[in-house]
Write a protein that holds these residues in place. Structure first.
Motif, PDB file in Angstrom:
ATOM      1  N   GLY A  63       0.785  -1.219   0.000  1.00 43.66           N
ATOM      2  CA  GLY A  63       0.000   0.000   0.000  1.00 43.66           C
ATOM      3  C   GLY A  63       0.820   1.275   0.000  1.00 43.66           C
ATOM      4  N   ARG A  64       2.120   1.156  -0.229  1.00 49.15           N
ATOM      5  CA  ARG A  64       2.987   2.335  -0.246  1.00 49.15           C
ATOM      6  C   ARG A  64       2.893   3.086  -1.571  1.00 49.15           C
ATOM      7  NH1 ARG A  64       4.897   3.899   4.749  1.00 49.15           N
ATOM      8  NH2 ARG A  64       5.608   2.095   5.961  1.00 49.15           N
ATOM      9  N   ILE A  65       2.547   2.398  -2.635  1.00 44.97           N
ATOM     10  CA  ILE A  65       2.256   3.025  -3.924  1.00 44.97           C
ATOM     11  C   ILE A  65       0.970   2.389  -4.444  1.00 44.97           C
ATOM     12  CG2 ILE A  65       4.704   3.427  -4.418  1.00 44.97           C
ATOM     13  CD1 ILE A  65       4.659   1.129  -6.391  1.00 44.97           C
ATOM     14  N   ASP A  66       0.242   3.123  -5.271  1.00 41.55           N
ATOM     15  CA  ASP A  66      -1.020   2.610  -5.809  1.00 41.55           C
ATOM     16  C   ASP A  66      -0.844   1.927  -7.159  1.00 41.55           C
ATOM     17  OD1 ASP A  66      -2.536   3.454  -3.644  1.00 41.55           O
ATOM     18  OD2 ASP A  66      -2.878   5.449  -4.511  1.00 41.55           O
ATOM     19  N   GLY A  67       0.357   1.954  -7.682  1.00 40.95           N
ATOM     20  CA  GLY A  67       0.640   1.360  -8.981  1.00 40.95           C
ATOM     21  C   GLY A  67       1.880   2.001  -9.572  1.00 40.95           C
ATOM     22  N   VAL A  68       2.135   1.698 -10.824  1.00 37.89           N
ATOM     23  CA  VAL A  68       3.320   2.202 -11.493  1.00 37.89           C
ATOM     24  C   VAL A  68       2.935   2.792 -12.847  1.00 37.89           C
ATOM     25  CG1 VAL A  68       5.547   1.577 -12.516  1.00 37.89           C
ATOM     26  CG2 VAL A  68       4.826   0.501 -10.391  1.00 37.89           C
ATOM     27  N   MET A  69       3.483   3.948 -13.135  1.00 34.68           N
ATOM     28  CA  MET A  69       3.422   4.514 -14.481  1.00 34.68           C
ATOM     29  C   MET A  69       4.775   4.216 -15.126  1.00 34.68           C
ATOM     30  SD  MET A  69       1.918   8.263 -13.399  1.00 34.68           S
ATOM     31  CE  MET A  69       3.226   8.507 -12.179  1.00 34.68           C
ATOM     32  N   THR A  70       4.772   3.691 -16.333  1.00 37.93           N
ATOM     33  CA  THR A  70       6.049   3.362 -16.956  1.00 37.93           C
ATOM     34  C   THR A  70       6.109   3.816 -18.406  1.00 37.93           C
ATOM     35  OG1 THR A  70       7.657   1.588 -17.383  1.00 37.93           O
ATOM     36  CG2 THR A  70       5.327   1.030 -17.648  1.00 37.93           C
ATOM     37  N   GLN A  71       7.299   4.264 -18.794  1.00 39.27           N
ATOM     38  CA  GLN A  71       7.559   4.603 -20.188  1.00 39.27           C
ATOM     39  C   GLN A  71       8.090   3.388 -20.955  1.00 39.27           C
ATOM     40  OE1 GLN A  71       9.142   9.111 -20.044  1.00 39.27           O
ATOM     41  NE2 GLN A  71      10.132   7.767 -18.559  1.00 39.27           N
ATOM     42  N   ASN A  72       8.330   2.295 -20.243  1.00 37.75           N
ATOM     43  CA  ASN A  72       8.875   1.084 -20.853  1.00 37.75           C
ATOM     44  C   ASN A  72       7.770   0.274 -21.510  1.00 37.75           C
ATOM     45  OD1 ASN A  72      11.297   1.906 -19.755  1.00 37.75           O
ATOM     46  ND2 ASN A  72      11.111   0.599 -17.954  1.00 37.75           N
ATOM     47  N   VAL A  73       8.143  -0.496 -22.535  1.00 41.68           N
ATOM     48  CA  VAL A  73       7.179  -1.323 -23.261  1.00 41.68           C
ATOM     49  C   VAL A  73       7.516  -2.809 -23.111  1.00 41.68           C
ATOM     50  CG1 VAL A  73       6.703   0.512 -24.916  1.00 41.68           C
ATOM     51  CG2 VAL A  73       8.474  -1.168 -25.448  1.00 41.68           C
ATOM     52  N   ASP A  74       8.340  -3.142 -22.111  1.00 43.02           N
ATOM     53  CA  ASP A  74       8.859  -4.507 -21.991  1.00 43.02           C
ATOM     54  C   ASP A  74       7.980  -5.440 -21.166  1.00 43.02           C
ATOM     55  OD1 ASP A  74       9.441  -3.708 -19.308  1.00 43.02           O
ATOM     56  OD2 ASP A  74      11.445  -3.043 -19.923  1.00 43.02           O
ATOM     57  N   GLY A  75       6.951  -4.921 -20.506  1.00 37.94           N
ATOM     58  CA  GLY A  75       6.026  -5.765 -19.746  1.00 37.94           C
ATOM     59  C   GLY A  75       6.594  -6.347 -18.463  1.00 37.94           C
ATOM     60  N   LEU A  76       7.769  -5.904 -18.022  1.00 38.98           N
ATOM     61  CA  LEU A  76       8.422  -6.529 -16.867  1.00 38.98           C
ATOM     62  C   LEU A  76       7.743  -6.185 -15.546  1.00 38.98           C
ATOM     63  CD1 LEU A  76      12.181  -6.194 -17.859  1.00 38.98           C
ATOM     64  CD2 LEU A  76      10.714  -8.224 -17.974  1.00 38.98           C
ATOM     65  N   HIS A  77       7.081  -5.045 -15.460  1.00 38.06           N
ATOM     66  CA  HIS A  77       6.391  -4.705 -14.207  1.00 38.06           C
ATOM     67  C   HIS A  77       5.310  -5.729 -13.878  1.00 38.06           C
ATOM     68  CE1 HIS A  77       8.191  -0.948 -12.997  1.00 38.06           C
ATOM     69  NE2 HIS A  77       8.063  -0.437 -14.210  1.00 38.06           N
ATOM     70  N   ARG A  78       4.499  -6.076 -14.848  1.00 43.69           N
ATOM     71  CA  ARG A  78       3.429  -7.051 -14.599  1.00 43.69           C
ATOM     72  C   ARG A  78       4.019  -8.420 -14.275  1.00 43.69           C
ATOM     73  NH1 ARG A  78      -1.302  -4.606 -15.823  1.00 43.69           N
ATOM     74  NH2 ARG A  78      -1.277  -2.987 -17.446  1.00 43.69           N
ATOM     75  N   ARG A  79       5.069  -8.794 -14.965  1.00 46.41           N
ATOM     76  CA  ARG A  79       5.695 -10.086 -14.698  1.00 46.41           C
ATOM     77  C   ARG A  79       6.289 -10.138 -13.293  1.00 46.41           C
ATOM     78  NH1 ARG A  79       9.777 -11.336 -19.410  1.00 46.41           N
ATOM     79  NH2 ARG A  79      10.214 -13.078 -17.988  1.00 46.41           N
TER      80      ARG A  79
END
Length: 273
Positions: free
Chosen positions: A92-108
């Motif tokens: 709960g320290r962040i509500d999500g991530v905004m990313t300029q990357n297109v590599d899909g690694l955040h979801r993975r």
């Protein structure tokens, strides 16, 4: 701001509200994806959507590079920085991530709310009929049409976008849309295009509920990130920067840490408990 304990200064930003996070290419370098503008990076011209659409040779080079580079990309995994951000969201320290990357690694890595400002390179869409396929599906069609391309280009250099810089592509056959025969393209935002309004609105929503903005692994050389920083400034919330090398936000940053995102974000998670 220079702080004797920069991690402690970062921790203070999380005291009153979740922090909005914007990530860039520097976050994925520890996963083996080269940076566009990091130290030692060879300058390159970004891909123009006009070139892609108007020049058949450009598309030949793109798809050959995508196919040769796919073997490299398939082995890439999220790194400690991606994992740290997923843990911050779970806590709960962040509500999500905004990313300029297109590599899909955040979801993975386990992040649940990810605003992909520039799209996702694993999705391919037809510019005429709008149908979508996975990148792997289209590369399979490429193999059928172009046997031996991968073997001939096995030593090609990998570019920052994960594709390879291949040589002669004059005999490459570009796979067409199997539905209408139209031009297939990655579902990403290229030079000359703008972020879809709905996507940017989703990023603004994360920012509007935040007590600070953390820029991780981005030099802010792309206008999308600059716009989000300006919105944070208009809201009067502090901006923090973690990056190797200078950024467009350095003069404005309440906290500025020179270094890699993996180790610093991991240390932040530890300090936040």
């Amino acid at each position: 701001m220079t702080d004797s304990d920069p991690i402690a200064a970062l921790v203070e930003l999380f005291a009153d509200a979740p922090v909005a996070v914007l990530t860039g290419a520097g976050l994925s370098t520890d996963s083996g994806i080269p940076d566009y503008r990091g130290k030692g990076t060879v300058p390159r011209t970004p891909m123009s959507i006009r070139d892609f659409m108007d020049d058949s040779g450009y598309r030949q080079r793109f798809w050959a590079g995508a196919r040769v580079g796919s073997a490299h990309i398939s082995g890439i995994k999220p790194n400690a920085g991606h994992a740290a951000l997923a843990r911050l969201e779970a806590a709960g320290r962040i509500d999500g991530v905004m990313t300029q990357n297109v590599d899909g690694l955040h979801r993975r890595a386990g992040s649940r709310t990810v605003v992909e400002l520039h799209g996702n390179g694993s999705v391919i869409r037809c510019t005429d009929c709008g149908n979508r396929w996975t990148r792997n599906e289209v590369l399979g069609w490429f193999d059928t049409l172009n046997p031996g391309v991968v073997e001939r280009s096995s030593e090609a250099e990998i570019a920052p976008d994960g594709d390879a810089r291949v040589g002669d592509v004059s005999d490459v056959i570009v796979p067409p849309c199997p539905v209408c025969g139209g031009i297939l393209r990655p579902d990403v935002v290229y030079f000359g295009e703008t972020v879809p309004p709905g996507v940017f609105a989703a990023a603004e929503s994360l920012l509007n509920g935040a007590g600070a903005l953390l820029l991780a692994g981005t030099s802010l050389a792309v206008n999308t990130g600059v716009r989000l920083m300006h919105r944070a400034e208009r809201r009067g919330i502090p901006v923090a920067v973690i990056n190797r090398g200078p950024t467009a936000a350095d003069a404005r940053a309440a906290v500025r840490i020179e270094g890699g995102t993996s180790e610093i974000l991991t240390a932040l998670v530890t300090e936040l408990g």
